[in-house]
Write a protein that holds these residues in place. Structure first.
Motif, PDB file in Angstrom:
ATOM      1  N   ILE A   1     -11.444  -7.099  24.873  1.00  9.87           N
ATOM      2  CA  ILE A   1     -11.863  -7.981  23.628  1.00  9.87           C
ATOM      3  C   ILE A   1     -10.816  -9.037  23.186  1.00  9.87           C
ATOM      4  N   GLY A   2      -9.598  -9.340  23.930  1.00 10.24           N
ATOM      5  CA  GLY A   2      -8.755 -10.162  23.458  1.00 10.24           C
ATOM      6  C   GLY A   2      -7.695 -10.615  24.716  1.00 10.24           C
TER       7      GLY A   2
ATOM      8  N   GLY B   1     -13.956 -13.092  21.171  1.00 10.71           N
ATOM      9  CA  GLY B   1     -14.642 -14.424  21.230  1.00 10.71           C
ATOM     10  C   GLY B   1     -14.350 -15.280  20.395  1.00 10.71           C
ATOM     11  N   VAL B   2     -13.355 -15.336  19.430  1.00 10.90           N
ATOM     12  CA  VAL B   2     -12.968 -16.304  18.624  1.00 10.90           C
ATOM     13  C   VAL B   2     -11.440 -16.596  18.548  1.00 10.90           C
TER      14      VAL B   2
ATOM     15  N   VAL C   1      -4.233 -11.605  11.625  1.00 16.31           N
ATOM     16  CA  VAL C   1      -4.763 -12.513  12.760  1.00 16.31           C
ATOM     17  C   VAL C   1      -5.293 -13.336  11.813  1.00 16.31           C
ATOM     18  N   VAL C   2      -5.267 -14.958  12.310  1.00 18.45           N
ATOM     19  CA  VAL C   2      -6.151 -15.686  11.414  1.00 18.45           C
ATOM     20  C   VAL C   2      -7.078 -16.653  12.249  1.00 18.45           C
ATOM     21  N   THR C   3      -7.972 -16.647  12.135  1.00 16.24           N
ATOM     22  CA  THR C   3      -9.273 -17.365  12.844  1.00 16.24           C
ATOM     23  C   THR C   3      -9.309 -18.844  12.642  1.00 16.24           C
ATOM     24  N   ALA C   4      -9.900 -19.730  13.277  1.00 16.54           N
ATOM     25  CA  ALA C   4      -9.902 -21.034  13.137  1.00 16.54           C
ATOM     26  C   ALA C   4     -10.633 -21.372  12.126  1.00 16.54           C
ATOM     27  N   SER C   5     -11.493 -20.461  11.338  1.00 17.31           N
ATOM     28  CA  SER C   5     -12.529 -20.875  10.201  1.00 17.31           C
ATOM     29  C   SER C   5     -11.667 -20.085   9.041  1.00 17.31           C
ATOM     30  N   GLY C   6     -10.331 -19.663   9.151  1.00 18.61           N
ATOM     31  CA  GLY C   6      -9.670 -19.190   8.188  1.00 18.61           C
ATOM     32  C   GLY C   6      -9.803 -17.696   7.709  1.00 18.61           C
TER      33      GLY C   6
ATOM     34  N   LEU D   1     -14.571 -10.853  12.970  1.00 18.82           N
ATOM     35  CA  LEU D   1     -13.721  -9.734  13.472  1.00 18.82           C
ATOM     36  C   LEU D   1     -14.121  -8.595  13.200  1.00 18.82           C
ATOM     37  N   SER D   2     -15.337  -8.271  12.660  1.00 20.69           N
ATOM     38  CA  SER D   2     -15.706  -7.153  11.841  1.00 20.69           C
ATOM     39  C   SER D   2     -15.779  -6.020  12.871  1.00 20.69           C
TER      40      SER D   2
END
Length: 169
Positions: free
Chosen positions: A42-43, A76-77, A103-108, A142-143
């Motif tokens: 998954i990562g 997948g993010v 963790v911080v995704t591209a969308s914040g 990420l849920s």
């Protein structure tokens, strides 16, 4: 591959059990189908140590605190990850580690995690880590990390890291 161990036992006259042989092979279900304990990957990340401190020995062995910044994909993010962990060298040369990160995704969107693992030296300045992470998040992206154990494999060499995460079924 996950392995099973079959142990043959023999009872002595004093009703103690003695191991007489051990057979190691792939885990199988009752009809012989191989069972995989790991779920899908998954990562995947690459990183760089951004801070290292030597900590006081509190009677457990030499300790080092490392903060690592990583980039890669999780569920997948695209994500950025910052983790700080403390490694304690144990008798026998392995390293016990515990850490926390976010963790911080591209969308914040964000997630936090805690983890624990064991490392072994593979060469001077090189460690191979294996362990488990536990995430908490309100992020939609990420849920799927909530309520599962995530197993990690990390290789650290001269301050650079590469890692893979898999869901533990």
């Amino acid at each position: 591959m996950t392995f099973r161990t079959d142990v043959d036992l023999e009872r002595s006259p004093a009703y103690h059990w003695t191991v007489t042989s051990v057979d190691v092979g792939p885990c199988t279900d009752p009809i012989g189908k191989e069972i995989m304990m790991l779920g899908e990957q998954i990562g995947e990340f690459t990183g760089q140590a951004i801070s290292t401190r030597v900590l006081e020995d509190i009677g457990l062995g030499p300790r080092t605190e490392v903060t690592d910044h990583q980039v890669g994909t999780l569920c997948g993010v695209q994500v950025d990850i910052t983790v700080t962990y403390v490694g304690t060298i144990r008798p026998g040369g392995t390293v016990a580690g515990t850490g926390t990160g976010f963790v911080v995704t591209a969308s914040g969107q964000t997630a936090t995690f805690t983890g624990t693992g064991v490392g072994r030296f593979t060469a001077p300045g090189h460690l191979a880590w294996r362990g488990a992470l536990f995430y908490e998040t309100t992020s939609d992206e990420l849920s799927s990390l909530n309520g599962i154990a995530v197993l990690f494999e990390y290789e650290v060499a001269d301050g650079k890291s590469e890692g893979r995460l898999s869901e533990w079924k």
